[in-house]
Design a protein around this motif. Structure first.
Motif, PDB file in Angstrom:
ATOM      1  N   THR A 115     -61.214 -42.653  28.773  1.00 23.05           N
ATOM      2  CA  THR A 115     -59.917 -43.028  28.226  1.00 23.05           C
ATOM      3  C   THR A 115     -59.830 -44.549  28.122  1.00 23.05           C
ATOM      4  O   THR A 115     -60.545 -45.283  28.815  1.00 23.05           O
ATOM      5  N   CYS A 124     -53.726 -43.769  28.856  1.00 22.44           N
ATOM      6  CA  CYS A 124     -54.400 -42.690  29.594  1.00 22.44           C
ATOM      7  C   CYS A 124     -54.656 -41.493  28.708  1.00 22.44           C
ATOM      8  O   CYS A 124     -55.358 -40.568  29.106  1.00 22.44           O
ATOM      9  N   LEU A 125     -54.058 -41.483  27.506  1.00 21.21           N
ATOM     10  CA  LEU A 125     -54.209 -40.323  26.627  1.00 21.21           C
ATOM     11  C   LEU A 125     -55.003 -40.652  25.371  1.00 21.21           C
ATOM     12  O   LEU A 125     -55.016 -39.865  24.421  1.00 21.21           O
ATOM     13  N   VAL A 126     -55.640 -41.813  25.348  1.00 25.34           N
ATOM     14  CA  VAL A 126     -56.395 -42.213  24.174  1.00 25.34           C
ATOM     15  C   VAL A 126     -57.856 -42.338  24.575  1.00 25.34           C
ATOM     16  O   VAL A 126     -58.169 -42.914  25.613  1.00 25.34           O
ATOM     17  N   LEU A 127     -58.755 -41.788  23.778  1.00 27.92           N
ATOM     18  CA  LEU A 127     -60.176 -41.926  24.064  1.00 27.92           C
ATOM     19  C   LEU A 127     -60.684 -43.213  23.419  1.00 27.92           C
ATOM     20  O   LEU A 127     -60.316 -43.538  22.280  1.00 27.92           O
ATOM     21  N   GLN A 173     -68.186 -41.447  25.647  1.00 26.90           N
ATOM     22  CA  GLN A 173     -67.333 -41.040  24.532  1.00 26.90           C
ATOM     23  C   GLN A 173     -66.012 -40.454  24.998  1.00 26.90           C
ATOM     24  O   GLN A 173     -65.011 -40.495  24.272  1.00 26.90           O
ATOM     25  N   ASP A 174     -65.992 -39.908  26.222  1.00 28.33           N
ATOM     26  CA  ASP A 174     -64.732 -39.304  26.675  1.00 28.33           C
ATOM     27  C   ASP A 174     -64.019 -40.169  27.701  1.00 28.33           C
ATOM     28  O   ASP A 174     -63.221 -39.667  28.479  1.00 28.33           O
ATOM     29  N   PRO A 177     -63.316 -44.303  21.790  1.00 25.16           N
ATOM     30  CA  PRO A 177     -63.803 -44.395  20.407  1.00 25.16           C
ATOM     31  C   PRO A 177     -62.667 -44.441  19.387  1.00 25.16           C
ATOM     32  O   PRO A 177     -62.816 -45.034  18.312  1.00 25.16           O
ATOM     33  N   GLN A 178     -61.512 -43.873  19.746  1.00 25.94           N
ATOM     34  CA  GLN A 178     -60.408 -43.895  18.803  1.00 25.94           C
ATOM     35  C   GLN A 178     -59.892 -45.319  18.579  1.00 25.94           C
ATOM     36  O   GLN A 178     -59.178 -45.575  17.617  1.00 25.94           O
ATOM     37  N   MET A 179     -60.233 -46.209  19.476  1.00 25.57           N
ATOM     38  CA  MET A 179     -59.767 -47.574  19.384  1.00 25.57           C
ATOM     39  C   MET A 179     -60.657 -48.442  18.501  1.00 25.57           C
ATOM     40  O   MET A 179     -60.462 -49.659  18.430  1.00 25.57           O
ATOM     41  N   GLN A 180     -61.608 -47.816  17.834  1.00 26.18           N
ATOM     42  CA  GLN A 180     -62.525 -48.582  16.980  1.00 26.18           C
ATOM     43  C   GLN A 180     -61.742 -49.400  15.977  1.00 26.18           C
ATOM     44  O   GLN A 180     -60.929 -48.884  15.215  1.00 26.18           O
TER      45      GLN A 180
END
Lengths: 810, 279, 160
Positions: free
Chosen positions: C28, C66-69, C25-26, C71-74
């Motif tokens: 990047t 490098c600053l996006v996790l 989950q963490d 899961p945020q890309m779902q």
């Protein structure tokens, strides 16, 4: 000079400088002619596309960190000292070994070889033994099954230190009570210059100007962080890490690990920048040691930005006490210069940097009486070593600023002062070496002409803005110099598929080395560039070509390739002659065809000739070695008839706008002029000029490693400020080509001079804009503001380094 | 656990339940920087980027209403000068595409450019709880200490609102042309009602206002004498420190310079009337 | 909404192709691209959003991966440098970069090209100010930017 005279002349001087478009009074000097001129027909002189460009724009080329994700078995990470100066009492690895995924923890006891590194003195333990001298010294290596395991293991290693007093600055180090950081004390003597009688000449001078300059600690900040892999198969240790000198890395790694050289191979991955920052070892021994301990396993390692900045050597911060004496008509008669350089914790390439600084102390000025003393002072900061400019950079800041100050003192136009004092053909530089062809004035005139010919109208200024322009003129000796062995080797051969392969040991890190070698080889052997492959910096496959540093690759390796290609060409023409039943002298190779030089009917394809050659048992390979000699100096005087194999000249011109309320500086216009002898690839040369000037702009205005009590305060890109798109104006490049009789096709080189010339040009422009000359870099907004408000920031006194001549001003 | 609510109510429910145990995540431009440095992340994340309406910006009833996820790219296009200019000095395009106004307020760095611009417009921060509902905190009361705010661990910032009729100006002193960590930044706001706001970043533990300087201009208008006096007084109200970026003396001097410069700029644009309506 | 303890089932599109896999989950996006699916073209350098080497395009916008996790890309559409060329045919930006000599060491090149693509997709004929706004987040240490500007302007002239 009496005060009132000074006042009047200063006003005249300021008025002269204030005119934004001074009239040109002298014609451009003619380029000198040399008897030897080889005119290229093929790719030499053309801006060919980079031979490794396609994979770079596709994103498929593999840098160190790209090598290991599918292949690595183990990951290694270094535990670094948290203390700037301490006795290492013990390393407890029990807790770390219990961390899931951790495989092993190693310390100095586990190092099989000498455990020593250091390009010149082997004074730097790879893993600390009993003492740590800066907050980046490696203490232990943790090996884990994943990067996370290695990192967690590092966090669990317990290190016991006994803190020692921190030697934070040079002044601390020179204090009597300072702890000795090395066996011979804290001071490392450097090269000295004793030429003529500077003391007497200063006494007799009409005008004496003295100033103290302080340059800053600079980081290379290449984007491709240190990373790589290694494997030991029981017989050979293969390490894939970017460096600048594959063969020297091989020697040093073998020494540290206690292996015979032939059991160590260095393979260089695609390399993203270096600028001197890969000249010392980085990961090679850590990876090698871990690989030796785990035969058959591929070990991988990667630095974070913070580790990269904390661990790596830096550019020397140098304090220069500079005194110039001159006649009233502006002729400089004497220079007395005392230089103190922050050496950091270990020598690194410091001794060579100090030598180069001494050799360039008066740059391209004609000064008959010169005394120079250079000292390195150890502190508990990062070791300082190679960075683009290598000591000559810091000295150029000083001598250029001194010219501005002298011009101001005399009420002279600085350009006239330069014209009077720049060396000409046959004059001596600081080391007494006579330079046959000197194009310093030509560079200056060309830069000025380019600037003055630009008819663009500058935008009007707001009330809080001032405009100014500044000039710098520099020289630079390329190669290692001073009698150090300096050689390049190359092989050029035709492979069985008919393609030509050039193999050299130099590292390509973006400067265009591959194209330089390929274009020279293609030119000589008459084949299209598309038919050439380059193999480089792989100790398994390439001969040694020295380091990619010192602005030496074009001159040294270019010549080695030229020699090798000439050999190959001779061999091919020999075969062609037999095939066509004519003397080889009657033939030439062009566009992969054999053609008759006098008889147009003679013709054959290169492929046919190569096939014939193989039939006859020819190797179809040429080898070249280029090893010119320089001469070591007389240690008492620093004089030598040939300190450097050849010199480069350049001049930059910057126009700035300064916000005099905030101190912010913006560069409006910029001209860079360099004499490169011959531009093998003009686009690459211009690329180095603009790139180097931009790094110089960074050093002039914004870059600074801030150390406090041995702790680096800004090991990241938030606070280590690099130039961006907005910070760089259009840089107009003027490339002069005055053949160097010894260079390949007359070429000299380009790498370092653009950075060296840029810093003083920007500082000079700031001085012109604000009416006060800078003395400390970087000129960030606060420093410029302090120049304008000297009552707000007293300049620090440095009694430990200040020599008697520092007070002389009249 | 990684929570990715699709509505604000879902988000508030998670927040109410998990509190500080789930780190709210917007653009990630502060939080993931910390993660990269340390090497491992929080146990739980509350990702707000998939909440409907998260990045919206609207103008209604004479107010600008920024949803929590309004990005700096979006704010950079607003006809609100200080906020737009401040937003465009945050990082580069990629940072601005992700960084949010709520993130700026949540991190509460004294260098937060968006916060300084909002401070010059008396912005109102809407904090909401799943069941307790919404409360509005004036921005002047929102920052309570170094990197501390009035936001409770079970609340989320849902909106930032400010009147659309402020006339503002902005300047940020930096070491280079782009991506500046500010050395000092300043936003000045004038309202049609005669309010004057002078806000600074990087010269105190929190984003702050120079209230005494403001009072001088509110009382005497934008005359050269009042502007000079306000600049001098502003320098006495700030509490900058010496750090590796800049000295306290320099920062203090810049507060005077920027106060004078921005007030003069507004004076020229309004013809001297502090209460002129916004363009 | 919530999934397994510390992993996430990421479903998104990368370079036109579907992605469906478990990720920490963490993690990047940068690490996922490089380690998870072997697309090493995007680079890590400063790891704090100051250099742009990691720039990719997400739903049309430049983003520091490098600053996006992850899961945020779902549900998002992601384009990396590997998605630009069409078989052997280079993208116009890749051609102009080669013509201008804008890739020296090449490390910043993928991020730069992606940032330039995002800029030109949105603003095909940028003013100088718009150009800087779109590109200022990308650092180059080698070229001094001149050849890069030349390359991007040349591409803009041919942009469709």
């Amino acid at each position: 000079m009496r005060n009132s005279e000074c006042g009047i002349r200063n006003a005249q001087h300021r008025a002269a400088r204030a005119a934004t478009a001074p009239v040109r009074t002298e014609p451009l000097s003619e380029p000198s002619h040399t008897p030897y001129k080889e005119s290229p027909r093929g790719p030499v002189g053309r801006s060919e596309r980079r031979v490794d460009g396609r994979e770079k724009v596709l994103g498929t080329c593999l840098y160190g960190a790209d090598l290991f994700y599918q292949r690595a078995d183990y990951f290694a990470q270094v535990v670094r000292s948290e203390m700037p100066h301490a006795r290492l009492l013990g390393v407890e690895s029990e807790a770390a070994l219990r961390v899931p995924g951790v495989v092993a923890v190693y310390t100095a006891h586990d190092m099989p070889g000498t455990n020593r590194q250091g390009l010149i003195h082997r004074d730097h333990p790879v893993l600390a033994e009993g003492l740590v001298r800066y907050r980046g010294d490696a203490v232990a290596i943790v090996v884990g099954q994943s990067q996370a395991a290695a990192r967690n293991g590092c966090n669990a290693v317990q290190v016991a230190y006994e803190a020692l007093p921190v030697v934070a600055t040079m002044d601390d180090a020179l204090d009597e009570s300072a702890p000795k950081l090395h066996r011979d004390g804290n001071v490392m003597g450097g090269k000295r210059i004793r030429k003529g009688d500077a003391d007497r000449a200063l006494e007799e001078a009409d005008v004496v100007v003295s100033e103290t300059f302080q340059t800053q600690t600079v980081d290379h900040a290449f984007l491709d962080l240190e990373a790589g892999i290694a494997q030991w198969d029981g017989g050979v240790l293969t390490i894939q890490v970017s460096g600048q000198w594959a063969h020297e890395e091989r020697r040093l790694t073998a020494l540290a690990l206690g292996l015979p050289i032939e059991q160590v191979q260095i393979v260089t991955p695609a390399t993203g920048g270096a600028f001197g920052g890969r000249e010392d070892l980085s990961l090679q021994v850590y990876l090698g040691m871990a690989a030796l301990k785990h035969p058959g396993k591929t070990i991988a390692m990667q630095y974070s930005r913070e580790e990269s900045m904390r661990a790596r050597h830096k550019r020397h911060a140098i304090r220069i006490h500079y005194t110039l004496g001159a006649k009233n008509d502006g002729t400089i008669t004497a220079a007395k210069i005392t230089v103190y350089s922050d050496e950091g914790a270990y020598a690194s390439t410091g001794p060579a940097v100090l030598r180069k600084a001494a050799s360039h102390a008066t740059g391209p000025l004609r000064v008959p009486n010169v005394y120079v003393d250079v000292y390195g002072v150890f502190t508990n900061n990062n070791p300082t070593g190679a960075m683009r400019g290598f000591g000559a950079c810091q000295m150029a800041i000083a001598y250029n600023s001194m010219m501005d100050r002298l011009a101001e003192r005399l009420g002279m136009d600085p350009v006239e002062l330069w014209r009077r004092n720049l060396i000409c053909d046959g004059d001596e530089v600081t080391t007494g070496q006579r330079i046959g062809i000197v194009t310093a004035t030509a560079c200056m005139d060309a830069a000025l002409a380019k600037y003055r010919d630009d008819r663009r109208v500058d935008p009007p200024l707001a009330a809080h803005q001032r405009r100014g322009w500044g000039l710098s003129v520099i020289c630079f000796g390329l190669g290692y110099g001073d009698g150090f062995p300096d050689a390049s080797r190359a092989t050029v051969r035709f492979k069985s598929d008919g393609r030509m392969e050039v193999a050299t040991g130099g590292v390509e890190y973006g400067q265009g080395l591959l194209n330089m070698t390929a274009q020279i080889a293609a030119e000589k052997c008459g084949v299209p560039l598309s038919r050439v492959d380059v193999v480089w910096a792989d100790t398994r496959r390439t001969q040694e070509s020295g380091s990619s540093s010192a602005t030496r690759q074009t001159y040294f390796t270019g010549n080695a390739v030229r020699i090798a290609a000439d050999e190959l060409r001779e061999e091919v023409l020999d075969v062609a002659g037999k095939l066509l039943c004519v003397h080889p002298h009657e033939l030439d190779i062009r566009d992969a065809r054999i053609v008759g030089r006098f008889d147009p009917a003679l013709s054959a394809t290169l492929d046919d000739v190569l096939a014939e050659g193989r039939r006859r048992g020819h190797r179809l390979e040429g080898f070249g070695i280029f090893k010119p000699r320089t001469v070591c100096e007389d240690f008492a005087t620093g004089q030598s008839p040939r300190s450097f194999i050849t010199y480069l000249f350049g001049a930059h011109l910057a126009q700035v706008v300064v916000d005099v309320e905030t101190g912010e500086v913006r560069i409006e216009r910029y001209v860079a002029c360099h004499d490169v002898g011959k531009a093998i690839n003009p686009q690459s040369v211009a690329g180095q000029m603009v790139g180097g000037a931009t790094q110089g702009i960074g050093m002039a205005l914004m870059e600074e490693v801030v150390n406090e009590d041995g702790v680096m305060k800004n090991p990241n890109f938030t606070d280590y400020i690099l130039p961006t798109f907005r910070d760089v104006p259009e840089i107009e490049c003027v490339i002069l080509e005055n053949d160097d009789p010894g260079g390949p096709f007359g070429a000299r080189g380009i790498g370092e001079p653009p950075l060296i010339a840029a810093v003083p040009a920007v500082l000079s422009a700031i001085g012109s804009a604000v009416g006060a000359q800078p003395h400390t870099t970087p000129c960030n907004p606060q420093r410029v503001w302090e120049l304008l408000h000297p009552e707000q920031a007293a300049r620090p006194a440095h009694p430990a380094t200040t020599p008697a001549h520092a007070g002389m001003n009249r | 656990m990684f929570f990715q609510p699709k509505t604000i109510d879902e988000a508030l429910a998670v927040r109410a339940k998990m509190g500080a145990d789930a780190t709210p995540l917007g653009g990630g431009t502060d939080i993931v920087v910390a993660l990269n440095r340390v090497g491992s992340g929080a146990k739980n994340y509350l990702d707000l980027t998939h909440v409907v309406g998260y990045p919206d910006v609207q103008r209604e009833n004479g107010e600008w209403v920024l949803s929590a996820g309004a990005t700096f790219t979006r704010l950079g296009k607003l006809p609100v000068r200080a906020l737009a200019e401040a937003s465009m000095t945050v990082g580069g395009a990629a940072i601005r595409n992700c960084g949010t106004i709520a993130g700026n307020l949540g991190t509460a760095s004294p260098a937060g450019d968006g916060c300084v611009a909002l401070m010059a417009m008396d912005a109102r921060i809407a904090l909401r709880h799943a069941t307790r509902g919404e409360r509005i905190i004036p921005i002047a009361e929102y920052f309570t200490g170094f990197r501390k705010t009035a936001l409770l661990a079970d609340e989320l910032i849902t909106q930032v609102r400010f009147d659309a009729d402020w006339r503002t100006a902005w300047y940020k002193v930096g070491k280079r042309g782009s991506i500046n960590i500010s050395l000092v930044c300043c936003a000045v706001g004038l309202s049609p009602r005669g309010d004057v706001r002078i806000a600074f970043g990087c010269v105190a533990p929190i984003v702050m206002r120079a209230r005494k300087a403001e009072a001088i201009v509110e009382k005497h208008g934008l005359s050269p004498v009042a502007i000079d006096e306000a600049a001098e007084v502003a320098m006495t109200e700030v509490a900058p420190i010496d750090d590796h970026r800049a000295s306290a003396a320099y920062r203090r001097a810049m507060c005077g310079v920027l106060t004078r410069r921005l007030l003069n700029q507004l004076q020229k644009e309004t013809g001297g009337r502090a209460s002129a309506p916004a363009a | 909404m919530a999934q397994l303890e510390t992993t996430w089932r990421l479903q998104c599109t990368v370079n036109g192709g579907p992605v469906d896999c478990e990720v920490p989950q963490d993690q990047t996006l940068l690490d996922f691209l490089r380690i998870g699916i072997g697309l090493t073209g995007s680079k890590g350098s400063c790891l704090e959003g100051e250099c742009g080497s990691c720039t990719v395009i997400v739903d049309g916008q430049a983003v520091n991966s490098c600053l996006v996790l992850c899961p945020q890309m779902q549900g998002r559409r992601i384009t990396t440098i590997e998605g630009l060329a069409c078989g052997e045919k280079l993208h116009v930006l890749q051609e102009t970069f080669l013509d201008a000599g804008a890739a020296q060491c090449g490390y910043c090149t993928p991020g730069l090209i992606m940032a330039a693509k995002a800029l030109l997709d949105e603003t095909p004929n940028p003013t100088e100010q718009e150009f800087f706004e779109g590109m200022e987040g990308n650092i180059c240490r080698c070229t001094g930017y001149a050849s890069i500007c030349e390359a991007i302007r040349a591409a803009a002239r041919q942009w469709q």
